[in-house]
Design an enzyme around this catalytic site. Structure first.
Site, PDB file in Angstrom:
ATOM      1  N   GLY A 223      23.181   4.861  11.624  1.00  0.00           N
ATOM      2  CA  GLY A 223      24.049   3.695  11.472  1.00  0.00           C
ATOM      3  C   GLY A 223      25.153   3.728  12.502  1.00  0.00           C
ATOM      4  O   GLY A 223      25.034   4.383  13.543  1.00  0.00           O
ATOM      5  N   SER A 224      26.227   3.046  12.171  1.00  0.00           N
ATOM      6  CA  SER A 224      27.288   2.883  13.169  1.00  0.00           C
ATOM      7  C   SER A 224      28.088   4.165  13.344  1.00  0.00           C
ATOM      8  O   SER A 224      28.168   4.998  12.439  1.00  0.00           O
ATOM      9  CB  SER A 224      28.223   1.749  12.742  1.00  0.00           C
ATOM     10  OG  SER A 224      28.891   2.131  11.557  1.00  0.00           O
ATOM     11  N   SER A 225      28.716   4.259  14.487  1.00  0.00           N
ATOM     12  CA  SER A 225      29.533   5.429  14.788  1.00  0.00           C
ATOM     13  C   SER A 225      30.718   5.489  13.819  1.00  0.00           C
ATOM     14  O   SER A 225      31.121   6.569  13.380  1.00  0.00           O
ATOM     15  CB  SER A 225      30.013   5.323  16.235  1.00  0.00           C
ATOM     16  OG  SER A 225      30.523   6.541  16.671  1.00  0.00           O
ATOM     17  N   ARG A 226      31.224   4.337  13.476  1.00  0.00           N
ATOM     18  CA  ARG A 226      32.380   4.288  12.560  1.00  0.00           C
ATOM     19  C   ARG A 226      32.023   4.944  11.223  1.00  0.00           C
ATOM     20  O   ARG A 226      32.709   5.843  10.755  1.00  0.00           O
ATOM     21  CB  ARG A 226      32.768   2.807  12.348  1.00  0.00           C
ATOM     22  CG  ARG A 226      34.136   2.628  11.776  1.00  0.00           C
ATOM     23  CD  ARG A 226      34.444   1.162  11.441  1.00  0.00           C
ATOM     24  NE  ARG A 226      35.199   1.116  10.216  1.00  0.00           N
ATOM     25  CZ  ARG A 226      34.663   1.073   9.007  1.00  0.00           C
ATOM     26  NH1 ARG A 226      33.353   1.033   8.863  1.00  0.00           N
ATOM     27  NH2 ARG A 226      35.423   1.064   7.933  1.00  0.00           N
ATOM     28  N   THR A 227      30.908   4.514  10.632  1.00  0.00           N
ATOM     29  CA  THR A 227      30.512   5.082   9.340  1.00  0.00           C
ATOM     30  C   THR A 227      30.149   6.555   9.505  1.00  0.00           C
ATOM     31  O   THR A 227      30.513   7.388   8.664  1.00  0.00           O
ATOM     32  CB  THR A 227      29.299   4.316   8.759  1.00  0.00           C
ATOM     33  OG1 THR A 227      29.618   2.931   8.736  1.00  0.00           O
ATOM     34  CG2 THR A 227      28.968   4.779   7.368  1.00  0.00           C
ATOM     35  N   GLY A 228      29.467   6.881  10.592  1.00  0.00           N
ATOM     36  CA  GLY A 228      29.081   8.280  10.825  1.00  0.00           C
ATOM     37  C   GLY A 228      30.299   9.185  10.869  1.00  0.00           C
ATOM     38  O   GLY A 228      30.288  10.296  10.330  1.00  0.00           O
ATOM     39  N   GLU A 246      22.823   9.906  13.381  1.00  0.00           N
ATOM     40  CA  GLU A 246      22.288   9.124  14.515  1.00  0.00           C
ATOM     41  C   GLU A 246      23.138   7.867  14.578  1.00  0.00           C
ATOM     42  O   GLU A 246      23.077   7.042  13.669  1.00  0.00           O
ATOM     43  CB  GLU A 246      20.823   8.730  14.304  1.00  0.00           C
ATOM     44  CG  GLU A 246      19.900   9.826  13.801  1.00  0.00           C
ATOM     45  CD  GLU A 246      19.881  11.042  14.675  1.00  0.00           C
ATOM     46  OE1 GLU A 246      20.049  10.902  15.904  1.00  0.00           O
ATOM     47  OE2 GLU A 246      19.742  12.142  14.135  1.00  0.00           O
ATOM     48  N   CYS A 280      20.318   0.409  18.988  1.00  0.00           N
ATOM     49  CA  CYS A 280      21.343   1.361  19.418  1.00  0.00           C
ATOM     50  C   CYS A 280      21.129   1.771  20.864  1.00  0.00           C
ATOM     51  O   CYS A 280      22.063   2.176  21.549  1.00  0.00           O
ATOM     52  CB  CYS A 280      21.345   2.580  18.518  1.00  0.00           C
ATOM     53  SG  CYS A 280      19.748   3.365  18.392  1.00  0.00           S
TER      54      CYS A 280
HETATM   55  N1  LIG Z   1      21.269   6.375  16.970  1.00  0.00           N
HETATM   56  C1  LIG Z   1      20.375   5.767  16.215  1.00  0.00           C
HETATM   57  O1  LIG Z   1      19.324   6.306  15.934  1.00  0.00           O
HETATM   58  C2  LIG Z   1      20.616   4.384  15.715  1.00  0.00           C
HETATM   59  C3  LIG Z   1      21.904   3.893  15.492  1.00  0.00           C
HETATM   60  N2  LIG Z   1      22.071   2.626  14.987  1.00  0.00           N
HETATM   61  C4  LIG Z   1      23.431   2.108  14.849  1.00  0.00           C
HETATM   62  O2  LIG Z   1      23.572   1.491  13.577  1.00  0.00           O
HETATM   63  C5  LIG Z   1      24.514   0.429  13.655  1.00  0.00           C
HETATM   64  C6  LIG Z   1      23.951  -0.799  12.978  1.00  0.00           C
HETATM   65  O3  LIG Z   1      23.608  -0.492  11.678  1.00  0.00           O
HETATM   66  P1  LIG Z   1      24.556  -0.799  10.417  1.00  0.00           P
HETATM   67  O4  LIG Z   1      23.634  -1.034   9.289  1.00  0.00           O
HETATM   68  O5  LIG Z   1      25.550  -1.836  10.798  1.00  0.00           O
HETATM   69  O6  LIG Z   1      25.355   0.566  10.222  1.00  0.00           O
HETATM   70  P2  LIG Z   1      26.463   0.897   9.114  1.00  0.00           P
HETATM   71  O7  LIG Z   1      27.132   2.125   9.607  1.00  0.00           O
HETATM   72  O8  LIG Z   1      27.303  -0.267   8.796  1.00  0.00           O
HETATM   73  O9  LIG Z   1      25.629   1.213   7.796  1.00  0.00           O
HETATM   74  C7  LIG Z   1      24.679   2.252   7.709  1.00  0.00           C
HETATM   75  C8  LIG Z   1      24.588   2.730   6.267  1.00  0.00           C
HETATM   76  O10 LIG Z   1      25.789   3.368   5.844  1.00  0.00           O
HETATM   77  C9  LIG Z   1      26.292   2.785   4.639  1.00  0.00           C
HETATM   78  N3  LIG Z   1      27.761   2.868   4.656  1.00  0.00           N
HETATM   79  C10 LIG Z   1      28.612   2.059   5.316  1.00  0.00           C
HETATM   80  N4  LIG Z   1      29.888   2.510   5.156  1.00  0.00           N
HETATM   81  C11 LIG Z   1      29.820   3.620   4.388  1.00  0.00           C
HETATM   82  C12 LIG Z   1      30.783   4.565   3.892  1.00  0.00           C
HETATM   83  N5  LIG Z   1      32.089   4.433   4.138  1.00  0.00           N
HETATM   84  N6  LIG Z   1      30.346   5.612   3.153  1.00  0.00           N
HETATM   85  C13 LIG Z   1      29.032   5.769   2.906  1.00  0.00           C
HETATM   86  N7  LIG Z   1      28.088   4.897   3.336  1.00  0.00           N
HETATM   87  C14 LIG Z   1      28.465   3.847   4.069  1.00  0.00           C
HETATM   88  C15 LIG Z   1      25.757   1.383   4.671  1.00  0.00           C
HETATM   89  O11 LIG Z   1      25.753   0.820   3.386  1.00  0.00           O
HETATM   90  C16 LIG Z   1      24.368   1.603   5.255  1.00  0.00           C
HETATM   91  O12 LIG Z   1      23.484   2.064   4.267  1.00  0.00           O
HETATM   92  C17 LIG Z   1      24.788   0.248  15.130  1.00  0.00           C
HETATM   93  O13 LIG Z   1      26.025   0.843  15.414  1.00  0.00           O
HETATM   94  C18 LIG Z   1      23.670   0.999  15.818  1.00  0.00           C
HETATM   95  O14 LIG Z   1      24.003   1.477  17.083  1.00  0.00           O
HETATM   96  C19 LIG Z   1      21.012   1.848  14.674  1.00  0.00           C
HETATM   97  C20 LIG Z   1      19.737   2.293  14.869  1.00  0.00           C
HETATM   98  C21 LIG Z   1      19.448   3.562  15.468  1.00  0.00           C
HETATM   99  O1  LIG Z   2      12.828   7.480  15.528  1.00  0.00           O
HETATM  100  C1  LIG Z   2      11.844   7.297  16.260  1.00  0.00           C
HETATM  101  O2  LIG Z   2      10.703   7.489  15.889  1.00  0.00           O
HETATM  102  C2  LIG Z   2      12.062   6.852  17.673  1.00  0.00           C
HETATM  103  C3  LIG Z   2      13.338   6.151  17.827  1.00  0.00           C
HETATM  104  C4  LIG Z   2      13.151   4.668  17.971  1.00  0.00           C
HETATM  105  O3  LIG Z   2      12.223   4.069  17.535  1.00  0.00           O
HETATM  106  N1  LIG Z   2      14.092   4.074  18.636  1.00  0.00           N
HETATM  107  C5  LIG Z   2      14.087   2.672  18.850  1.00  0.00           C
HETATM  108  C6  LIG Z   2      15.090   2.035  17.948  1.00  0.00           C
HETATM  109  C7  LIG Z   2      16.457   2.550  18.075  1.00  0.00           C
HETATM  110  C8  LIG Z   2      17.469   1.527  17.589  1.00  0.00           C
HETATM  111  O4  LIG Z   2      17.572   1.228  16.425  1.00  0.00           O
HETATM  112  O5  LIG Z   2      18.177   0.989  18.355  1.00  0.00           O
HETATM  113  C9  LIG Z   2      14.393   2.369  20.278  1.00  0.00           C
HETATM  114  O6  LIG Z   2      14.675   3.292  21.026  1.00  0.00           O
HETATM  115  O7  LIG Z   2      14.311   1.221  20.685  1.00  0.00           O
END
Ligand SMILES: NC(=O)C1=CN([C@@H]2O[C@H](COP(=O)(O)OP(=O)(O)OC[C@H]3O[C@@H](n4cnc5c(N)ncnc54)[C@H](O)[C@@H]3O)[C@@H](O)[C@H]2O)C=CC1
Ligand SMILES: O=C(O)CCC(=O)N[C@@H](CCC(=O)O)C(=O)O
Length: 489
Positions: A223-228, A246, A280
């Site tokens: 999810g987002s860097s903020r939540t992470g 991630e 992401c």
């Molecule tokens: N590096 C990676 O593999 C990937 C990263 N992302 C990132 O994810 C983001 C988009 O996804 P979003 O759903 O908006 O992320 P998000 O961070 O808003 O939510 C992710 C999960 O965390 C939960 N959550 C939110 N705040 C929380 C808290 N304070 N405590 C506990 N749980 C909480 C949400 O309900 C959700 O289930 C983008 O920043 C994108 O870059 C997306 C896909 C792949």
């Molecule tokens: O987790 C995997 O199996 C590979 C990672 C993957 O599929 N990445 C995609 C999505 C990442 C995203 O949510 O932005 C990608 O690289 O496009």
């Protein structure tokens, strides 16, 4: 009273928290409604996962794999239904959600290979007995998923976690509860024993209750860097728990010395605008030379981007880009565009809200070369920021000027330049003459800086799903051949 949307101890039950809904962002229609899991339900689910864990881990790998494979068969049988559900809830076009379901199916065989290769059993002879390395599951783990790949990315944690013998509490994004519900029903039909996978639907409060629960052994988050970062703080002082993060990126794509302008523009478009810029790995910053070739690439890019077909996920003539996830997200991106213009950005292709009550926006491109102190935020949508450069090394330095470090790429016909770029650029995914989106599940997937905590996912997910146990073993008690000095037997 809403329907049974929580899956706890093998039973579907109604949530006891407040009601929330999920909308089709492209058509502005409600597609799902349910009540969030209460704290008591989170506790019950954790207890169910704990109770199921020992027996699940006692099953042989092949027994667990048989159920995971049955899930794969369910996915294959329902692939159109699931692809349709993902499209409806995210707005992504069907051609794309079909690839998401295919990735979920492909994940199973890849995870088996990864389990065996990265966490399998290793045996070495010793002068007396043998040395073994084996792996054990952590126990009870929580999986938090994002909305952009509501099937594939949670699946990328759940499949390896279950194969390794963990039990799972799945907290999906509140924006995609319907996809999560359908996916968990497929697991149920695959014959997963009660308690092995529990679904906790809800918003932030449900996430907080689960993440702070004392009886989880780990949390795998995409999810987002903020939540992470919030989760990382919550886990501070709890070194016994494993946390895999991630998170987002602020990813650069550099171009220098390319002969085929169309091919370069194709890779830029795939990198910046696929999934309406909601990956992401998407390119956020494009570094183009301030010369005649850079001008030609930019002109062609503007032309191709202006003609990108944006439309409904189920249009017969499929669009390249569907809608964003929500009207709020679309408005947020338009606000970012305004802000960058105020800071000195020059809009080259203005992103537009195509229909106010939907999340359909057109792609945008903005020249940000003249912005001093460029904000280091992830803008999660189809807005590409262009920077013109005169010195390639200075462009690499500018590309590295981010606290994130997920993906980066170079488009260039020079192998020497790529070697130079590869040495200097800081990211977990570095591509050459390929889009920077579309990462392979057969490779590790993760970033440095604010993009992760050094627990790469995809092929390396196996690593955070099990811990190594080193043993030296002898089948009967024996005196050593050589006694330590000062001992007499
Ligand atoms: N590096 C990676 O593999 C990937 C990263 N992302 C990132 O994810 C983001 C988009 O996804 P979003 O759903 O908006 O992320 P998000 O961070 O808003 O939510 C992710 C999960 O965390 C939960 N959550 C939110 N705040 C929380 C808290 N304070 N405590 C506990 N749980 C909480 C949400 O309900 C959700 O289930 C983008 O920043 C994108 O870059 C997306 C896909 C792949
Ligand atoms: O987790 C995997 O199996 C590979 C990672 C993957 O599929 N990445 C995609 C999505 C990442 C995203 O949510 O932005 C990608 O690289 O496009």
């Amino acid at each position: 009273m809403t329907g049974p949307v929580q899956f706890i101890q093998g039973e579907w039950v109604a949530g006891e928290g407040h009601t929330f809904v999920s909308l089709d962002p492209a058509k502005n229609q409600q597609v799902w409604q349910g009540a969030a899991a209460s704290v008591a339900q989170v506790n019950a689910a954790v207890a169910a996962a704990r109770a199921a864990q020992y027996n699940w881990s006692l099953q042989s790998f092949d027994e667990r794999l048989a159920i995971v494979k049955a899930f794969g068969e369910q996915l294959a049988a329902k692939k159109e239904v699931l692809a349709g559900c993902i499209a409806e809830e995210t707005g992504k076009p069907l051609w794309e959600t079909r690839t998401e379901v295919a990735a979920m199916i492909g994940k199973i065989d890849i995870s088996v290979r990864a389990y065996q290769e990265r966490t399998g059993t290793k045996e070495n002879p010793m002068p007396q007995g043998k040395a073994f390395v084996r792996h054990k599951p952590h126990g009870v783990v929580a999986v938090f998923g994002p909305y952009n790949f509501p099937g594939h990315l949670p699946n990328g944690h759940i499949v390896p976690a279950l194969l390794a013998g963990n039990t799972v509490l799945f907290k999906p994004s509140e924006l995609t509860p319907k996809v999560a519900e359908l996916t968990v029903k497929l697991w149920q039909q695959a014959g997963l024993p009660a308690g092995v996978l529990n679904l906790l639907q809800g918003e932030v409060e449900t996430g907080k209750a689960l993440a702070s629960h004392d009886d989880i052994d780990g949390l795998f988050f995409t999810g987002s860097s903020r939540t992470g970062h919030i989760l990382h703080q919550q886990f501070a002082g709890r070194p016994e728990k494993i946390l895999a993060l991630e998170m987002g990126g602020n990813n650069p794509l550099l171009v220098q010395d390319v002969a085929d302008i169309d091919a370069a523009v194709h890779d830029i478009v795939q990198s910046a605008f696929i999934s309406a810029g909601q990956r992401c790995t998407c390119a956020r910053k494009l570094f183009l030379p301030a010369n005649e070739q850079g001008d030609r690439i930019l002109a062609r890019l503007l032309d191709v981007a202006a003609n990108i077909k944006v439309g409904l996920y189920d249009d017969e003539q499929q669009p390249f880009m569907g809608s964003m996830i929500s009207v709020a997200a679309a408005k947020g991106m338009l606000a970012v565009q305004d802000e960058l213009q105020k800071l000195g950005g020059r809009s080259l292709l203005t992103m537009k809200h195509l229909k106010p009550d939907t999340a359909l926006v057109s792609p945008g491109i903005i020249d940000c070369t003249d912005i001093q102190d460029f904000p280091d935020d992830e803008h999660f949508g189809p807005l590409l920021k262009v920077f013109r450069f005169t010195d390639f090394d200075a462009a690499i330095d500018a590309a590295n000027r981010t606290s994130f470090g997920l993906s980066a790429g170079l488009l260039s016909d020079s192998a020497e330049l790529y070697e130079h770029f590869f040495r200097r650029i800081r990211a977990g995914i570095v591509n050459w003459n390929r889009p920077i989106t579309g990462a392979s599940s057969a490779a590790p997937f993760g970033g440095i800086g604010k993009s992760g905590n050094h627990r790469a996912s995809a092929y390396y997910a196996a690593d955070y799903c099990a811990y190594p146990v080193a043993s030296v073993e002898l089948d009967r008690v024996q005196l050593p051949e050589q006694l330590s000095p000062g001992l007499k037997f």
